[in-house]
Scaffold this motif. Structure first.
Motif, PDB file in Angstrom:
ATOM      1  N   PHE A 133       0.810  -1.217   0.000  1.00 61.13           N
ATOM      2  CA  PHE A 133       0.000   0.000   0.000  1.00 61.13           C
ATOM      3  C   PHE A 133       0.841   1.263   0.000  1.00 61.13           C
ATOM      4  CE2 PHE A 133      -2.749  -3.287   1.687  1.00 61.13           C
ATOM      5  CZ  PHE A 133      -3.940  -3.058   1.004  1.00 61.13           C
ATOM      6  N   THR A 134       2.168   1.145   0.012  1.00 59.96           N
ATOM      7  CA  THR A 134       3.023   2.332   0.052  1.00 59.96           C
ATOM      8  C   THR A 134       2.796   3.215  -1.164  1.00 59.96           C
ATOM      9  OG1 THR A 134       4.704   1.109   1.295  1.00 59.96           O
ATOM     10  CG2 THR A 134       5.402   3.139   0.228  1.00 59.96           C
ATOM     11  N   GLN A 135       2.795   2.628  -2.349  1.00 58.14           N
ATOM     12  CA  GLN A 135       2.567   3.408  -3.563  1.00 58.14           C
ATOM     13  C   GLN A 135       1.181   4.040  -3.551  1.00 58.14           C
ATOM     14  OE1 GLN A 135       3.727   0.256  -3.332  1.00 58.14           O
ATOM     15  NE2 GLN A 135       5.056  -0.307  -5.038  1.00 58.14           N
ATOM     16  N   ILE A 136       0.196   3.282  -3.084  1.00 51.69           N
ATOM     17  CA  ILE A 136      -1.186   3.757  -3.098  1.00 51.69           C
ATOM     18  C   ILE A 136      -1.349   4.947  -2.167  1.00 51.69           C
ATOM     19  CG2 ILE A 136      -3.575   3.075  -2.654  1.00 51.69           C
ATOM     20  CD1 ILE A 136      -2.676   0.184  -3.289  1.00 51.69           C
ATOM     21  N   ARG A 137      -0.633   4.951  -1.054  1.00 52.94           N
ATOM     22  CA  ARG A 137      -0.717   6.085  -0.132  1.00 52.94           C
ATOM     23  C   ARG A 137      -0.221   7.364  -0.795  1.00 52.94           C
ATOM     24  NH1 ARG A 137       1.547   2.172   3.619  1.00 52.94           N
ATOM     25  NH2 ARG A 137      -0.103   1.384   4.973  1.00 52.94           N
ATOM     26  N   ASN A 138       0.827   7.240  -1.603  1.00 46.33           N
ATOM     27  CA  ASN A 138       1.324   8.425  -2.300  1.00 46.33           C
ATOM     28  C   ASN A 138       0.311   8.911  -3.332  1.00 46.33           C
ATOM     29  OD1 ASN A 138       3.046  10.512  -3.163  1.00 46.33           O
ATOM     30  ND2 ASN A 138       4.014   9.194  -4.677  1.00 46.33           N
TER      31      ASN A 138
END
Length: 338
Positions: A93-98
């Motif tokens: 989910f790291t990319q999605i948070r950005n």
């Protein structure tokens, strides 16, 4: 959207607040050993014979069960990024948070994902942004079918079949366009950059996460280059990863302003080593290897990508940084002037 419905949708994906459960592990073997295993089981020359060939559709058709088994039942199709160096499924989910941050920054009303796969990313975003219309665009009919099934009745989310080489005018005026590990397949960067720029609303943001060949790729040790080429081919990037400088130039020629590009390779190490150690079981166990003739070619070749993945980022040595890598994992963010 009712609270119970939103809770159910979140439960369909890995726990985004999961606690770390596996610390970064050492390599299961040296790069020399890894390449020896790949050559013995698959044949390095046989794999690299696919360089330059279009294997995208059969690769994704055959690999769908693998993505669901390894990443999540909803088919997450990108690398985990773990900033603390500890592998956990929350890293997916790291990319999605950005992307969510960019949505808030521009107060987006329309968001377009390129190469949306089986819907993991937009399914994660849409319930938290009920006033934003999300569209996922993917080339593969079976991906779109799976994504629609996964989405259920999320009212602000739709999935369409199509190519980022020809984005329909109906999808233009998007405030945020994002692409996670899909533009590596583009064979004409200028053509795709023009499509992205045309589809963006003035003031809109473009977010791209992907693997990129280092500008000094050809000076990396030969075995590291081989690991990178094996990873590329066994993930269907048969033309090789592009350099991030080439994407920055193409986006600029299309009229976009690159806000920043950041090397996130360190954050990818924990997840890559986790997959590496899982793949090592296949190469070490005769029981697993017996399955090879009975499984689709491109599905089983994902074991090669998993085995060699860390070396292309970290280099050939048993410890990170012992020799130079050949690939970076990076994010690029651009904006369309008002």
């Amino acid at each position: 959207m009712p609270q119970k419905k939103r809770a159910a949708l979140r439960a369909a994906t890995p726990d985004r607040f999961a606690m770390p459960h596996a610390r970064t592990t050492p390599f299961a073997m040296s790069l020399t050993e890894a390449l020896g295993h790949v050559d013995r089981v698959f044949g390095i020359d046989q794999i690299l014979a696919d360089e330059g060939q279009d294997i995208l559709k059969p690769y994704y058709l055959q690999s769908e069960p693998g993505y669901k088994r390894v990443h999540s039942e909803k088919g997450c199709m990108h690398m985990a990024l773990n900033p603390d160096g500890v592998y956990a499924t929350d890293g997916y989910f790291t990319q999605i948070r950005n992307v969510a941050y960019q949505i808030r920054q521009v107060q987006a009303a329309r968001v377009l994902e390129l190469g949306s796969g089986m819907g993991f990313n937009t399914l994660s975003l849409a319930p938290d942004h009920p006033d934003v219309q999300f569209t996922g665009l993917d080339l593969m009919a079976h991906h779109v079918k799976a994504a629609r099934k996964n989405a259920g009745h999320v009212p602000n989310l739709r999935f369409l079949q199509g190519s980022y080489f020809d984005i329909s005018p109906d999808l233009h005026n998007a405030d945020v366009i994002f692409a996670l590990e899909t533009l590596c397949y583009a064979n004409d960067l200028d053509a795709v950059a023009r499509q992205i720029a045309a589809a963006m609303a003035p003031g809109g943001r473009f977010v791209m996460y992907d693997g990129f060949r280092r500008a000094d790729f050809v000076t990396a040790p030969e075995d590291v280059q081989t690991a990178a080429r094996l990873f590329e081919v066994t993930t269907a990037v048969t033309g090789g990863f592009h350099m991030i400088e080439a994407w920055e130039a193409a986006l600029a020629r299309a009229g976009l302003v690159v806000l920043h590009s950041d090397d996130l390779s360190d954050q990818s190490i924990a997840g890559l080593r986790y997959l590496h150690n899982r793949a090592a079981r296949f190469f070490h166990s005769w029981k697993y290897r017996l399955l090879r003739p009975f499984l689709p070619k491109y599905l089983i070749r994902n074991a090669v990508a998993a085995l060699v993945g860390p070396y292309m980022i970290e280099g050939a040595g048993p410890n990170s940084g012992d020799t130079m890598g050949a690939i970076t994992y990076s994010v690029l963010v651009a904006e369309k002037p008002r």
